[in-house]
Design a protein around this motif. Structure first.
Motif, PDB file in Angstrom:
ATOM      1  N   MET A   1       0.835  -1.192   0.000  1.00  0.00           N
ATOM      2  CA  MET A   1       0.000   0.000   0.000  1.00  0.00           C
ATOM      3  C   MET A   1       0.875   1.249   0.000  1.00  0.00           C
ATOM      4  N   GLU A   2       0.536   2.242  -0.830  1.00  0.00           N
ATOM      5  CA  GLU A   2       1.282   3.489  -0.854  1.00  0.00           C
ATOM      6  C   GLU A   2       1.125   4.214   0.487  1.00  0.00           C
ATOM      7  N   PHE A   3       2.179   4.961   0.876  1.00  0.00           N
ATOM      8  CA  PHE A   3       2.178   5.598   2.189  1.00  0.00           C
ATOM      9  C   PHE A   3       0.975   6.513   2.401  1.00  0.00           C
ATOM     10  N   GLU A   4       0.709   7.408   1.445  1.00  0.00           N
ATOM     11  CA  GLU A   4      -0.410   8.337   1.610  1.00  0.00           C
ATOM     12  C   GLU A   4      -1.734   7.595   1.679  1.00  0.00           C
ATOM     13  N   ASP A   5      -1.866   6.515   0.927  1.00  0.00           N
ATOM     14  CA  ASP A   5      -3.087   5.713   0.991  1.00  0.00           C
ATOM     15  C   ASP A   5      -3.256   5.119   2.383  1.00  0.00           C
ATOM     16  N   THR A   6      -2.159   4.633   2.950  1.00  0.00           N
ATOM     17  CA  THR A   6      -2.211   4.046   4.283  1.00  0.00           C
ATOM     18  C   THR A   6      -2.658   5.084   5.308  1.00  0.00           C
ATOM     19  N   VAL A   7      -2.070   6.263   5.246  1.00  0.00           N
ATOM     20  CA  VAL A   7      -2.417   7.333   6.191  1.00  0.00           C
ATOM     21  C   VAL A   7      -3.870   7.759   6.014  1.00  0.00           C
ATOM     22  N   ASN A   8      -4.289   7.944   4.774  1.00  0.00           N
ATOM     23  CA  ASN A   8      -5.640   8.435   4.510  1.00  0.00           C
ATOM     24  C   ASN A   8      -6.720   7.405   4.805  1.00  0.00           C
ATOM     25  N   GLN A   9      -6.397   6.137   4.639  1.00  0.00           N
ATOM     26  CA  GLN A   9      -7.404   5.094   4.858  1.00  0.00           C
ATOM     27  C   GLN A   9      -7.541   4.697   6.325  1.00  0.00           C
ATOM     28  N   ARG A  10      -6.511   4.986   7.115  1.00  0.00           N
ATOM     29  CA  ARG A  10      -6.626   4.674   8.540  1.00  0.00           C
ATOM     30  C   ARG A  10      -7.517   5.700   9.233  1.00  0.00           C
ATOM     31  N   HIS A  11      -8.554   5.235   9.872  1.00  0.00           N
ATOM     32  CA  HIS A  11      -9.334   6.092  10.756  1.00  0.00           C
ATOM     33  C   HIS A  11      -9.856   5.237  11.899  1.00  0.00           C
ATOM     34  N   SER A  12     -10.344   5.872  12.928  1.00  0.00           N
ATOM     35  CA  SER A  12     -10.749   5.151  14.122  1.00  0.00           C
ATOM     36  C   SER A  12     -11.981   4.290  13.861  1.00  0.00           C
ATOM     37  N   ILE A  13     -11.830   2.999  14.108  1.00  0.00           N
ATOM     38  CA  ILE A  13     -12.919   2.030  13.945  1.00  0.00           C
ATOM     39  C   ILE A  13     -13.463   1.694  15.332  1.00  0.00           C
ATOM     40  N   ARG A  14     -14.780   1.816  15.482  1.00  0.00           N
ATOM     41  CA  ARG A  14     -15.413   1.685  16.800  1.00  0.00           C
ATOM     42  C   ARG A  14     -16.248   0.419  16.974  1.00  0.00           C
ATOM     43  N   ASN A  15     -16.263  -0.436  15.964  1.00  0.00           N
ATOM     44  CA  ASN A  15     -16.962  -1.704  16.109  1.00  0.00           C
ATOM     45  C   ASN A  15     -16.271  -2.738  15.224  1.00  0.00           C
TER      46      ASN A  15
END
Length: 218
Positions: A1-15
């Motif tokens: 995975m490209e670095f920017e894609d990794t950063v942008n796709q990571r967000h807080s998952i609550r379930n």
């Protein structure tokens, strides 16, 4: 995975789903996180894995404490939201506004967010991050660097995360279940797993424009 894609796709998952996390992947992402910078190469961070029966026991004990209205006792001090400075309070208010707008119903938003927190996000794994109690305050910064690298490495492997205060509110419970020594500060828990298809996971908070935080005389 490209670095920017990794950063942008990571967000807080609550379930999280009940899909198990491969121990080899946990070992891999922790090994990658060890590449994080550390002041004077002190490398103060340790990672404790809670899963299975141990995590179930932690979750149950937390729920009992909440029902008994036992006050949280985290190793790191916290402050009431109203005591934060004006700029950060504005950001928190914006976050609440976005949540309500996302769900179109305050009660629904509150129910889902509270339910997620009370159940420690139904995460199959929580990685508890510690530093020695007798280390420099700068070690907290090291733990933050480590945690962020850990979460990006997890996303790169297709895993989801949420760093959270919720899981470290009762350190004695955690220490009892996964044998964290008394001379280590429990900094944060990072829930780890695979996102479920619950609506709550579609929420992503916004960020301020770069111009609001990047200051330069040039």
């Amino acid at each position: 995975m490209e670095f920017e894609d990794t950063v942008n796709q990571r967000h807080s998952i609550r379930n999280y789903s009940d899909k198990k996390v491969d121990p080899d992947i946990i070992r891999k992402i922790v090994e990658i996180a060890q590449k994080s910078p550390s002041w004077v190469d002190s490398q103060p961070t340790k990672v404790y894995v809670a899963k299975g029966k141990a995590l179930d026991n932690i979750r149950t004990a937390y729920q009992k404490n909440d029902q008994a209205k036992i006050k949280s006792q985290p190793d790191l001090p916290v402050m009431h939201r109203e005591d934060w400075n004006e700029r950060t309070q504005e950001n928190m208010q914006q976050w609440r506004h976005e949540i309500v707008h996302h769900f179109d119903d305050f009660d629904q938003a509150h129910t889902q967010m509270t339910g997620a927190s009370v159940n420690l996000y139904h995460a199959p794994v929580i990685l508890f991050i510690t530093i020695p109690k007798n280390s420099s305050q700068w070690s907290i910064f090291d733990a933050g660097l480590f945690s962020q690298t850990l979460m990006l490495a997890a996303k790169n492997e297709g895993l989801d995360t949420i760093p959270n205060y919720t899981s470290v509110r009762f350190p004695d419970v955690v220490r009892k279940e996964i044998s964290i020594p008394d001379d280590e500060t429990l900094v944060v828990g990072v829930a780890l797993g695979y996102a479920s298809d619950q609506t709550i996971n579609s929420f992503e908070s916004s960020r301020k424009p770069v111009a609001d935080i990047l200051k330069s005389d040039n």
